[in-house]
Design an enzyme around this catalytic site. Structure first.
Site, PDB file in Angstrom:
ATOM      1  N   LYS A 185       0.816  -0.999  -0.084  1.00  0.00           N
ATOM      2  CA  LYS A 185       0.099  -0.118  -0.091  1.00  0.00           C
ATOM      3  C   LYS A 185       0.795   1.266   0.010  1.00  0.00           C
ATOM      4  CE  LYS A 185      -3.458   2.534   2.534  1.00  0.00           C
ATOM      5  NZ  LYS A 185      -4.623   2.324   3.581  1.00  0.00           N
TER       6      LYS A 185
ATOM      7  N   LYS B  67      -2.168  -1.671  -3.748  1.00  0.00           N
ATOM      8  CA  LYS B  67      -2.998  -0.311  -3.911  1.00  0.00           C
ATOM      9  C   LYS B  67      -2.135   0.955  -3.920  1.00  0.00           C
ATOM     10  CE  LYS B  67      -5.902   1.946  -0.507  1.00  0.00           C
ATOM     11  NZ  LYS B  67      -6.531   1.785   1.016  1.00  0.00           N
TER      12      LYS B  67
END
Ligand code: PBG
Length: 324
Positions: free
Chosen positions: A197, A250
């Site tokens: 992330k 992400k």
């Protein structure tokens, strides 16, 4: 003569040679919920809503009817329930446990996923607990945070969540959550780990939706540097070893190379999160007719799938499922 165009000559031939397909069953649909009786449009994310629990049930039912197998819930917590220890995040009567119970009662076959991180509950707006170091600078303290995340994951499991999804990027949290769930009898609750992330500006509209922007500092000491990809592989190997069931990258669209490399580094299922800023850019460009919304939406999703994602978390889930 060799003519690649023969394989593009008709819709039927193109369908035969198509390498990647999208299906509603690829999608996880993110849903925002708040503790009010009314549904509220989210200004920073056109087309998205902060649902009441009743509204959430209706929306999740429509998604399931379109063939979408899973939802992930994000709570907007009222300011007076936020605190520096984020204790509301593991309150058994809290908004998320109530939402999980309502969803599972209405749709036992829907896969209900929860976000595990402190930011919606933390008066500091960070994913972890905040402390001041000896120079007065703020620090996000890892190991103390992981203990709270374990309580949060356990609370979601008790309420009936099928999967918990740590999005906080603290070190060691996947293993700690796995151990906690196992020791409390929740060995069948899965972990969808936000493995790579990035500290991304594309999360802006989401933080607007939850009013969860950090009060001070940024998230760069825990979320990854957008410049790095070897580090994503390192995180993947760690999360795999720690017991993650699904790996996630992400954001998605600006990180297709990361998706592709992580795909080659693990045999676990791979998810990618098309985040709020990616969604908003398409919505904004389509609003005045600058882009064809439906075509660009579908192309953005097929690109993520082609890069190697098996699963896509997307605010377009319902809209895209309708086109399939
Ligand atoms: C926070 C969290 C964020 C998102 C999902 N979980 C924001 C952040 O890390 O600041 C972003 C999702 C999106 O932008 O769509 N734990």
């Amino acid at each position: 003569m060799i003519r690649p165009r023969r394989n593009r000559k008709s819709p039927a031939v193109r369908a035969l040679v198509r390498e990647t397909t999208l299906s509603a069953s690829d999608f996880i649909y993110p849903l925002f919920v708040h503790d009010k009786n009314t549904d509220e449009a989210i200004d920073s994310m056109p087309g998205c809503t902060r649902w009441s629990i009743e509204g959430l049930l209706k929306e999740a039912g429509e998604a399931q009817a379109l063939g979408i197998p899973a939802v992930v819930i994000f709570p907007a917590i009222s300011e007076d329930l936020k605190s520096s220890d984020a204790a509301q995040c593991y309150h058994d009567e809290g908004l998320v446990p109530r939402a999980i119970k309502a969803l599972k009662a209405a749709y036992p076959d829907l896969c209900v996923i929860t976000d595990v991180a402190l930011d919606p509950y933390n008066s500091d707006g960070h994913d972890g607990l905040v402390a001041k170091n000896e120079h007065g600078a703020i620090e996000i303290i890892n190991d103390e945070t992981v203990e709270v995340l374990c309580q949060q994951a356990l609370c979601h499991a008790r309420a009936g969540a099928d999967m918990v999804s740590p999005s906080d990027m603290m070190d060691g949290r996947v293993e700690a959550i796995r151990t906690t769930l196992d020791s409390e009898g929740y060995q069948d609750v899965s972990i969808l780990a936000y493995t790579a992330k990035y500290a991304s500006a594309y999360y802006g509209p989401f933080r607007g939706a939850l009013e969860s922007t950090p009060k001070a500092g940024d998230k760069k000491t825990y979320q990854m540097d957008p410049a790095n990809v070897h580090e994503a592989i390192r995180e993947t190997l760690l999360d795999e070893e720690e017991g993650a069931d699904i790996i996630m990258v992400k954001p998605a669209g600006p990180y297709l190379d990361v998706i592709s490399q992580v795909r080659n580094a693990t045999t676990l299922p791979l998810a990618a999160y098309q985040v709020s800023g990616e969604y908003l850019m398409i919505k904004a460009a389509a609003k005045d007719g600058w882009l064809d919304e439906q075509a660009v939406m579908m192309e953005s999703l097929i690109g993520i799938k082609r890069a190697g994602a098996d699963i896509i978390v997307t605010y377009f889930a319902k809209q895209a499922a309708r086109c399939l």
